[in-house]
Design a protein around this motif. Structure first.
Motif, PDB file in Angstrom:
ATOM      1  N   ASP A  64       0.826  -1.212   0.000  1.00  0.00           N
ATOM      2  CA  ASP A  64       0.000   0.000   0.000  1.00  0.00           C
ATOM      3  C   ASP A  64       0.858   1.259   0.000  1.00  0.00           C
ATOM      4  O   ASP A  64       1.852   1.356   0.741  1.00  0.00           O
ATOM      5  N   ARG A  65       0.460   2.198  -0.853  1.00  0.00           N
ATOM      6  CA  ARG A  65       1.046   3.532  -0.974  1.00  0.00           C
ATOM      7  C   ARG A  65       2.480   3.540  -1.532  1.00  0.00           C
ATOM      8  O   ARG A  65       3.124   4.578  -1.567  1.00  0.00           O
ATOM      9  N   GLU A  83       3.300   3.104  -4.624  1.00  0.00           N
ATOM     10  CA  GLU A  83       3.300   3.828  -5.903  1.00  0.00           C
ATOM     11  C   GLU A  83       3.502   5.319  -5.681  1.00  0.00           C
ATOM     12  O   GLU A  83       4.112   5.996  -6.521  1.00  0.00           O
ATOM     13  N   GLU A  84       2.993   5.841  -4.553  1.00  0.00           N
ATOM     14  CA  GLU A  84       3.178   7.257  -4.237  1.00  0.00           C
ATOM     15  C   GLU A  84       4.542   7.511  -3.589  1.00  0.00           C
ATOM     16  O   GLU A  84       5.227   8.484  -3.913  1.00  0.00           O
ATOM     17  N   LYS A  85       4.949   6.627  -2.678  1.00  0.00           N
ATOM     18  CA  LYS A  85       6.201   6.831  -1.946  1.00  0.00           C
ATOM     19  C   LYS A  85       7.430   6.503  -2.805  1.00  0.00           C
ATOM     20  O   LYS A  85       8.451   7.191  -2.728  1.00  0.00           O
TER      21      LYS A  85
END
Length: 425
Positions: free
Chosen positions: A277-278, A280-282
């Motif tokens: 989770d997350r 792709e953003e981090k």
């Protein structure tokens, strides 16, 4: 191994001839489906795969021979029917390996190289893996083992089944009528190589399309959906050795950065492309979102660099052919040294194709390694027995290759960079 070498000495020239014919036909049709550097990268990938097989860089936990000895119900004699049964069993085995390679994160690493070309042509059929070091799938040959198909029949049939997958990697053959219902055709395989959402993870069959239809993974090529080729996380390099380990590098880094042990473990077995989770953003990774609107990898290379890359590829093929022809005389310990030289050669000239600033380092290292072989061996693995001036020939090649590397790095690439800098100002 000698028999394998003899088969390759026949297969390699045939594949190259067909690739050249397709290139000529593409030029005649005005279609740019076979760019030079893409083809060189593909053929170079095929060479690395051949060298991996010669060096035996893989481990099989359960051998087919052991499997037959433990579970065979019958003891089949070797007839034409034995080979037909073996072929069908191998094709079933190939379907499931192929399907799982697309659907499971860890297994995708060994298959991504095959899909990494953003074109679809005969050359890309040669993009084969060097990153699969463990064979886990012998158990899929259970049907053949139960029937008692002799191991020697499997050994002979496996490369035949593999080579039969070459011809359908082309955009120049359309639908084939009733054959579309029986075998894998270029139309079916274009779907398989496409990154369009409608086509993803479809048509995993290798010879008989019946497996896809039986197990629910069949997709017909649609006239309204032109296939777009490649991988959704583009390779952005011509270097086949680096492409082989890009996905593995991402998995390792994601597993290291994952905050809980569950994700560290599950990432390897989740569907291909899954990240915690997350992430792709981090930790963003370039990914193609609009398959009809992205820029294909292109190093905007000069004709000289393109032709020199072709020359390097053909010279490397000559080196490999010499190895295959004299494999028994060269001996296993020397084969390892020879293999290292071939891998280093491919790494060097494909880095030059990428215009990598470190390509000169790899070329110097390659030439030094090659000269060291000549020094310690006395000649190039017995070449002087066949060519009187073999050492001088090899040294001349190394000298010319090094001169070209210096020219491209310190003259041509420098001029291009200066022009880009002036334009940007």
């Amino acid at each position: 191994m000698e028999e394998y070498g003899k088969i390759l000495l026949i297969a390699m020239p045939l594949f190259l001839l067909l690739i050249i014919i397709e290139k000529i036909y593409a030029h005649y049709k005005g279609a740019n489906f076979t760019p030079i550097l893409d083809s060189v990268s593909s053929v170079s990938s095929g060479i690395t795969n051949v060298m991996k097989d010669i060096l035996g860089l893989s481990i099989t936990f359960i051998s087919y021979e052991w499997l037959v000895s433990k579970i065979a119900i019958y003891d089949l004699e070797v007839t034409i029917w034995t080979y037909i049964i073996a072929f069908i069993c191998i094709d079933f085995h190939g379907y499931w390996i192929h399907r799982w390679s697309h659907q499971i994160n860890f297994f995708w690493n060994k298959h991504a190289i095959h899909h990494s070309s953003e074109e679809f042509n005969l050359a890309c059929a040669l993009r084969q893996s060097i990153s699969s070091f463990v064979n886990l799938f012998t158990f899929l040959l259970l049907p053949a083992a139960l029937l008692g198909v002799p191991p020697k029949v499997i050994i002979i049939t496996l490369p035949i089944q593999l080579f039969m997958q070459f011809w359908y990697h082309t955009r120049f053959i359309n639908r084939l009528g009733f054959l579309e219902k029986i075998i894998v055709t270029p139309s079916h395989h274009r779907v398989h190589h496409a990154i369009n959402p409608e086509y993803m993870d479809k048509n995993h069959s290798q010879i008989f399309i019946i497996w896809d239809k039986l197990f629910g993974t069949f997709q017909e090529e649609l006239a309204t959906v032109p296939a777009v080729f490649g991988i959704t996380r583009p390779a952005k390099t011509w270097n086949p050795i680096r492409i082989n380990f890009q996905h593995l590098a991402l998995l390792l880094s994601d597993a290291w950065r994952a905050e809980n042990w569950k994700d560290k473990f599950l990432i390897w077995f989740k569907p291909t492309g899954w990240r915690p989770d997350r992430f792709e953003e981090k930790y963003p990774v370039e990914k193609i979102k609009d398959v009809y609107n992205f820029e294909k990898y292109n190093t905007n290379s000069s004709l000289l660099l393109k032709y020199w890359s072709v020359v390097q590829m053909f010279i490397t093929l000559i080196f490999v052919s010499y190895l295959l022809k004299n494999i028994a005389q060269i001996g296993f310990s020397n084969i390892i040294i020879y293999g290292a030289f071939i891998f280093l050669s491919i790494y060097s000239y494909t880095e030059l194709m990428d215009k990598n600033k470190y390509s000169i380092f790899w070329e110097i290292l390659r030439v030094l390694f090659g000269v060291s072989i000549l020094y310690y061996q006395g000649d190039w693995f017995g070449l002087n027995k066949f060519i009187l001036f073999g050492n001088y020939l090899i040294l001349s090649y190394f000298s010319v290759s090094l001169l070209f590397a210096f020219y491209f790095n310190y003259v041509e690439f420098k001029k291009v960079n200066e022009q880009i800098y002036s334009y940007e100002k």
